[in-house]
Write a protein that holds these residues in place. Structure first.
Motif, short mmCIF file in Angstrom:
data_model
loop_
_atom_site.label_atom_id
_atom_site.label_comp_id
_atom_site.label_asym_id
_atom_site.label_seq_id
_atom_site.Cartn_x
_atom_site.Cartn_y
_atom_site.Cartn_z
N GLY A 71 0.81 -1.23 0.00
CA GLY A 71 0.00 0.00 0.00
C GLY A 71 0.83 1.27 0.00
N ILE A 72 2.03 1.20 -0.59
CA ILE A 72 2.93 2.37 -0.54
C ILE A 72 2.75 3.27 -1.77
N SER A 73 2.85 2.67 -2.95
CA SER A 73 2.94 3.46 -4.17
C SER A 73 1.58 3.59 -4.88
N HIS A 74 1.12 4.81 -4.99
CA HIS A 74 -0.17 5.07 -5.68
C HIS A 74 -0.01 6.28 -6.58
N SER A 113 11.83 -7.40 -11.12
CA SER A 113 11.21 -7.48 -9.78
C SER A 113 9.73 -7.07 -9.86
N HIS A 114 8.95 -7.50 -8.87
CA HIS A 114 7.51 -7.25 -8.94
C HIS A 114 7.18 -5.76 -9.06
N ALA A 115 7.74 -4.94 -8.18
CA ALA A 115 7.34 -3.53 -8.17
C ALA A 115 7.80 -2.81 -9.43
N PRO A 158 7.10 0.43 -14.21
CA PRO A 158 8.49 0.68 -14.59
C PRO A 158 8.90 2.15 -14.49
N ARG A 159 7.95 3.00 -14.11
CA ARG A 159 8.21 4.45 -13.98
C ARG A 159 8.82 4.99 -15.27
N ASP A 160 10.05 5.58 -15.18
CA ASP A 160 10.64 6.17 -16.40
C ASP A 160 11.63 5.22 -17.08
C1 HEM Z 1 -0.63 -11.70 -3.83
C2 HEM Z 1 -0.26 -10.93 -4.81
C3 HEM Z 1 0.54 -9.66 -4.64
C4 HEM Z 1 1.41 -9.29 -3.67
C5 HEM Z 1 1.85 -10.08 -2.44
C6 HEM Z 1 1.88 -7.96 -4.00
C7 HEM Z 1 2.78 -7.22 -3.23
C8 HEM Z 1 3.23 -5.96 -3.53
C9 HEM Z 1 4.12 -5.19 -2.72
C10 HEM Z 1 4.72 -5.63 -1.38
C11 HEM Z 1 4.36 -4.02 -3.36
C12 HEM Z 1 5.26 -2.87 -2.89
C13 HEM Z 1 4.54 -1.89 -2.04
C14 HEM Z 1 3.83 -0.78 -2.77
O1 HEM Z 1 4.39 -0.16 -3.67
O2 HEM Z 1 2.66 -0.52 -2.44
C15 HEM Z 1 3.58 -4.03 -4.57
C16 HEM Z 1 3.50 -3.01 -5.49
C17 HEM Z 1 2.72 -3.02 -6.61
N1 HEM Z 1 1.95 -4.07 -7.08
FE1 HEM Z 1 1.69 -5.83 -6.16
N2 HEM Z 1 1.30 -7.56 -5.16
C18 HEM Z 1 0.48 -8.58 -5.60
C19 HEM Z 1 -0.30 -8.59 -6.75
C20 HEM Z 1 -0.30 -7.60 -7.68
C21 HEM Z 1 -1.03 -7.66 -8.93
C22 HEM Z 1 -1.89 -8.84 -9.38
C23 HEM Z 1 -0.80 -6.48 -9.57
C24 HEM Z 1 -1.30 -5.99 -10.91
C25 HEM Z 1 -2.10 -6.63 -11.72
C26 HEM Z 1 0.07 -5.68 -8.73
C27 HEM Z 1 0.50 -4.40 -9.02
C28 HEM Z 1 1.33 -3.66 -8.22
C29 HEM Z 1 1.68 -2.27 -8.51
C30 HEM Z 1 1.19 -1.43 -9.67
C31 HEM Z 1 2.56 -1.88 -7.50
C32 HEM Z 1 3.22 -0.51 -7.33
C33 HEM Z 1 4.59 -0.49 -7.95
C34 HEM Z 1 5.23 0.88 -7.85
O3 HEM Z 1 4.53 1.86 -8.12
O4 HEM Z 1 6.40 0.95 -7.52
N3 HEM Z 1 0.36 -6.40 -7.61
N4 HEM Z 1 2.90 -5.24 -4.66
#
Ligand code: HEM
Length: 443
Positions: A178-181, A311-313, A318-320
Motif C-alpha cells: 500500500g505504498i505506491s499510488h 522485480s515485482h514492483a 516501470p516508472r521512467d
Molecule cells: C498476492 C499478490 C501480490 C502481492 C503479495 C503484492 C505485493 C506488492 C508489494 C509488497 C508491493 C510494494 C509496495 C507498494 O508499492 O505498495 C507491490 C507493489 C505493486 N503491485 Fe503488487 N502484489 C500482488 C499482486 C499484484 C497484482 C496482481 C498487480 C497488478 C495486476 C500488482 C500491481 C502492483 C503495482 C502497480 C505496484 C506498485 C509499484 C510501484 O509503483 O512501484 N500487484 N505489490
C-alpha cells in the motif's frame, strides 16, 4: 455527454470508495449478493444509495464504517438494465473474469474451474465493500446492513471475505504494502511519488479527460457514463511457506535471504525501496511516506543493478525505465487488503490455512490498465527484453529471474508458483446519481 472536460471531479457524486484514503489500521469486508428478482435488486440499490457516502463527505452515513457498492454485468442484467445499455460497457466487463482466464494467466491451478464458489459461476451480482478502523466497528455496520436487507425477498448474500490491514499494511509474504499510488488530478489525495505528475482524472473516473487527451468509452445512458469507475476484484491465495522455503534454499545465509527477498520484490520487507537503499534495509525510510516512494529508475539505475527490472514492483510500474510502451497509460489504483491470519514468523511448513490478498483495482480503463499490467508486465518479460520471464512473486511460476550484478548476473531458475487465483470478477461502481437512477428503473 463528456461535458465535464477539464472540470473538477464531482466529488459529491463519486462513491467514497473510489477516492477516499482508508483509515490506518483498518478492517474490511467484501460481501457478494445474488439478485434473484429484479425489483428486489432495485430495492436493495435504493436502500444502499442512502448508505454509500460521496467522496466529498467527511463523515460516513453509517458511523465509522464506509461502504461502496459495485455491480457485475450479470448483476446489471439481474436488475433489468436494458440490453442496449449492457452492451455499452467495456467489452472485458461484459465477458466477465472467467472468460478472460487465458489473457490473465488464470490457467492450471488458477483456472476458473478450480475457483472458490461462487466465482466463475452464477450469482456474483453485487459486491458490497465495507471498511472501518477495526473489526468491531465493521461488524456493527454489517449487522445494520444485514437487518436492512433481511426483509427483501429475492436478494441473498452468498459470500463474504474478511480482510484486515495493520498500521504497516504488511501482506502475508511479510512486506509492507500500500505504498505506491498514482496521484489523480482534482482528487485531493496527496501524491506518494513527488516525481510523478498527477494522472488526469479520466484515468480513474469516467467522463473526464484522460492521459490521451480524450475520454474512455462510457456506458449509456449519460447518468451511467459519468462519475463511475470499473473495479476488478481478485482473491489471490499466497503460498507463504513455499515462498519462505524458496528464499532459504536459494540464499547463502539470513542476510542474503533478505537481499534476495528485496531483489524479487523491488523493496525490502520494511518498504524501503532498493532504488534508495540498495545495499541494506532502512526501516526508517520504509516507514517514511515522504521519502519511500520518491524515486525514478532511468537516470541512476537503467540496467537494474539496484532494482532488478524483473522485480515485482518495477515490472508493475516501470516508472521512467526504457520499456516497450508508455507506463503512464498503465498506472493502477490498487485497493488490496490482506486476508487470513499471518503464518507465524519463522515457520517453513505449510499449515493449510488460506491467506492472501483480496486484490482490488479501480480505474476507467480495465483493459489498458489492469489487464495490460496483468498479462503483459506480470505474465511475461518481452517488454523488458527478458523473453517470457514472468513476475517472480505473482507470476504463474516455472520461469527464471535475473538479478543484474557485476561481473555476472545472479540467476534463479524454475520459480515456484507462489500466488494462486481463487476467483475474481469485473464490476462497475456507479456514481451516486446512477445508483438512484438504477433503483428507479422500470421493469
Ligand atoms: C498476492 C499478490 C501480490 C502481492 C503479495 C503484492 C505485493 C506488492 C508489494 C509488497 C508491493 C510494494 C509496495 C507498494 O508499492 O505498495 C507491490 C507493489 C505493486 N503491485 Fe503488487 N502484489 C500482488 C499482486 C499484484 C497484482 C496482481 C498487480 C497488478 C495486476 C500488482 C500491481 C502492483 C503495482 C502497480 C505496484 C506498485 C509499484 C510501484 O509503483 O512501484 N500487484 N505489490
Amino acid at each position: 455527454m463528456n461535458d465535464v472536460a477539464g472540470a473538477a471531479l464531482e466529488l459529491d457524486d463519486i462513491q467514497s470508495g473510489v477516492l477516499r484514503p482508508r483509515p490506518s489500521p483498518f478492517a474490511a469486508t467484501y460481501v457478494i449478493v445474488r439478485i434473484d428478482e429484479a425489483a428486489a435488486g432495485r430495492e436493495l440499490l435504493r436502500r444502499l444509495a442512502s448508505v454509500v457516502t460521496p467522496a466529498s463527505a467527511t463523515q460516513s452515513a453509517i458511523g465509522d464504517a464506509w461502504a461502496s457498492v459495485a455491480l457485475t454485468c450479470e448483476g446489471f442484467k439481474a436488475i433489468g438494465l436494458p440490453e442496449t445499455s449492457l452492451k455499452s460497457f467495456a467489452w472485458e466487463f461484459q465477458q466477465g473474469m472467467a472468460a478472460r482466464a487465458q489473457a490473465l494467466g488464470d490457467t492450471g491451478e488458477s483456472a476458473p474451474e478450480h475457483w472458490e464458489p461462487p466465482f466463475g459461476r452464477d450469482g456474483v451480482h453485487l459486491v458490497l465493500t465495507g471498511v472501518a478502523p477495526d473489526a468491531d466497528q465493521l461488524e456493527a455496520a454489517v449487522a445494520r446492513g444485514r437487518a436492512a436487507i433481511a426483509d427483501i425477498d429475492g436478494v441473498t448474500p452468498i459470500w463474504r471475505q474478511e480482510c484486515h490491514a495493520s498500521p504497516d499494511e504488511t501482506e502475508p509474504f511479510g512486506y509492507r504494502d500500500g505504498i505506491s499510488h498514482p496521484a489523480i488530478e482534482g482528487s485531493g489525495a496527496p501524491a506518494s511519488n513527488p516525481l510523478e505528475p498527477p494522472l488526469k482524472a479520466g484515468e480513474l473516473v469516467l467522463g473526464y479527460l484522460d492521459e490521451l487527451g480524450g475520454f474512455a468509452p462510457v456506458p449509456t445512458p449519460d447518468v451511467l457514463g459519468r462519475n463511475g469507475s470499473y473495479v476488478v476484484f481478485r482473491k489471490l491465495h499466497q503460498r507463504v511457506a513455499a515462498f519462505r522455503q524458496y528464499l532459504r534454499a536459494n540464499a547463502s545465509g539470513p542476510e542474503d535471504e533478505e537481499l534476495l527477498a528485496a531483489k524479487i520484490m523491488g523493496r525490502w520487507r520494511s518498504g524501503a525501496p532498493l532504488a534508495l537503499s540498495p545495499e541494506h534495509d532502512d526501516p526508517a525510510l520504509g516507514a517514511d511516506p515522504g521519502r519511500r516512494n520518491a524515486f525514478l529508475y532511468r537516470e541512476d539505475d537503467a540496467t537494474g543493478y539496484k532494482t532488478p527490472p524483473g522485480s515485482h514492483a518495477r515490472r508493475a510500474n516501470p516508472r521512467d525505465s526504457a520499456v516497450a510502451g508508455y507506463p503512464r497509460l498503465h498506472r493502477m489504483v490498487r485497493r488490496g487488503t490482506a486476508y487470513g491470519p499471518p503464518l507465524p514468523h519463522g515457520v517453513l511448513e505449510d499449515d493449510g490455512v488460506d491467506r492472501g490478498l483480496m486484490f482490488a483495482f479501480v480505474g476507467a480503463h480495465p483493459k489498458r490498465q489492469f489487464e495490460f499490467v496483468q498479462s503483459e508486465w506480470i505474465g511475461g518479460g518481452e517488454f523488458l527484453g527478458l523473453g517470457d520471464a514472468k513476475d517472480p512473486v505473482v507470476g504463474e511460476g516455472g520461469g527464471d529471474f535475473q538479478v543484474p550484478r557485476k561481473p555476472i548476473p545472479r540467476r534463479l531458475h524454475g520459480l515456484p508458483h507462489f500466488v494462486v487465483t481463487r476467483g475474481g470478477e469485473y464490476a462497475f461502481m456507479p456514481s451516486l446519481s446512477a445508483l438512484r437512477w438504477l433503483a428507479a428503473l422500470e421493469s
